[in-house]
Design an enzyme around this catalytic site. Structure first.
Site, PDB file in Angstrom:
ATOM      1  N   GLU A 274      92.658 -29.872  -0.495  1.00  0.00           N
ATOM      2  CA  GLU A 274      92.905 -30.054   0.937  1.00  0.00           C
ATOM      3  C   GLU A 274      94.086 -30.981   1.175  1.00  0.00           C
ATOM      4  OE1 GLU A 274      92.502 -33.404   1.472  1.00  0.00           O
ATOM      5  OE2 GLU A 274      91.605 -33.518  -0.524  1.00  0.00           O
TER       6      GLU A 274
ATOM      7  N   GLU B 138      94.172 -32.896  -2.700  1.00  0.00           N
ATOM      8  CA  GLU B 138      94.970 -31.701  -2.989  1.00  0.00           C
ATOM      9  C   GLU B 138      94.307 -30.756  -3.982  1.00  0.00           C
ATOM     10  OE1 GLU B 138      98.856 -32.747  -4.410  1.00  0.00           O
ATOM     11  OE2 GLU B 138      99.279 -34.097  -2.730  1.00  0.00           O
TER      12      GLU B 138
END
Length: 354
Positions: free
Chosen positions: A176, A319
């Protein structure tokens, strides 16, 4: 089963195949090594067999899905970075320059970047445009999302898994990007786990102790104002969560439908996993926890899921970076089942030989 979360999909999720896991466990003891000598790697191999239903599971190629969205609560000054950084980092992902891109190249993973709610209009090549809305509302002032928006974001995650699966992915790494998403995750965790906000809040992108105290106060105010039902994970998600967090929930649900191992990243990813497991407890068996984040709330989230991560490297990037670094351990576990010789094959005497 919640009536408004893809009930047909949740109905297709079954528990992992315990019998396949037991077959793998027995087979491991026939390989040329002392029983149990590869420790947690053997437990991981058993889990992969349970997930796939196969004695010889495959986890390559992996697919990386990174969901990006903004948070209205960023207006409260809870992050060390301005909201514009979300879109700037999405551009960095699209051009291949972020940590997750580097780590994905090392494991030959295809990366898809999905805009599920970035606050600006993105036009760069290499981004899947699936925007539900331009960022959530400020949860300190109003509900972050409407229930139908949370559902739409969940469906974005489901669709991304379908694309990855059709492209041949045998394992998923879910990540994310979203400025202030540790704030949303901390709020959700405090409600779902019944834990004090201060215990769930960390430095995020690098705030100092004064800013951290402010962040706690903002979250406490939002929780008090929103009155999310801790027994209704969708209510918590819609009132306090984020669009990218909802998409991750959908990705975990879809991974379980298709019997794909899903490697869970750090704090935000684990809170999304907690929501998915509250919606459908059978999802838990399909999740492999990649690493232990430095965010203090991560320990609480992991405990709520009875999860032991594979790595602890002092990371807190997000991430999907920690999950990508853990992926070679899944490769090793699967390789052990697929490639190691048995005592009989190798002509080696085992500990049962006379």
């Amino acid at each position: 089963m919640p009536p408004d979360v893809a009930p047909s999909m949740i109905a297709r999720i079954v528990p992992v195949d315990a019998c396949a896991g037991e077959r793998a466990r027995a087979y491991l003891d026939t390989l040329t090594k002392p029983p149990g000598s590869l420790g947690k790697l053997e437990a991981l191999a058993v889990q992969l067999s349970s997930i796939t239903g196969e004695l010889m599971p495959r986890v390559t190629p992996p697919g990386v899905l990174v969901f990006a969205a903004d948070h209205g609560v960023a207006a409260e000054g809870v992050s060390a970075f301005p909201q514009a950084v979300t879109a700037q980092m999405v551009a960095n992902f699209a051009s291949g320059g972020a940590a997750i891109n580097v780590f994905a190249r090392q494991i030959d993973a295809h990366v898809e970047i999905v805009d599920v709610g970035v606050a600006s209009n993105l036009t760069m090549h290499g981004v899947t445009h699936a925007k539900v809305r331009q960022g959530t509302a400020n949860m300190a002032l109003e509900n972050a999302m409407q229930p139908e928006e949370a559902q739409a974001a969940i469906e974005v995650g489901v669709a991304a898994v379908e694309r990855a699966r059709q492209a041949g992915a045998k394992c998923l790494i879910v990540g994310e990007m979203g400025i202030a998403n540790t704030t949303a995750s901390s709020a959700m965790l405090a409600v779902l786990a019944g834990t004090p906000v201060a215990q769930a809040v960390g430095a995020g992108t690098g705030i100092n102790s004064v800013q951290q105290a402010h962040k706690v106060a903002v979250i406490e105010r939002a929780i008090q104002a929103r009155q999310a039902d801790p027994d209704d994970p969708l209510d918590v998600l819609a009132k306090l969560g984020g669009l990218e967090i909802a998409a991750m929930v959908g990705a975990y649900l879809a991974a379980a439908v298709h019997r794909l191992p899903a490697v869970v990243d750090g704090f935000i990813a684990t809170v999304a996993a907690l929501v998915a497991c509250r919606l459908c407890p059978a999802v838990r068996g399909y999740l492999v926890f990649g690493h232990r984040s430095e965010e203090p709330g991560h320990a609480t989230a992991l405990e709520a899921l009875d999860a032991q991560p594979l790595l602890a490297l002092g990371m807190r990037l997000g991430e999907g970076s920690g999950a990508a670094l853990a992926f070679p351990l899944l490769q090793a576990a699967a390789g052990m089942l697929n490639e190691m010789a048995t005592f009989a094959d190798a002509g080696v005497s085992d500990n049962n030989s006379q």
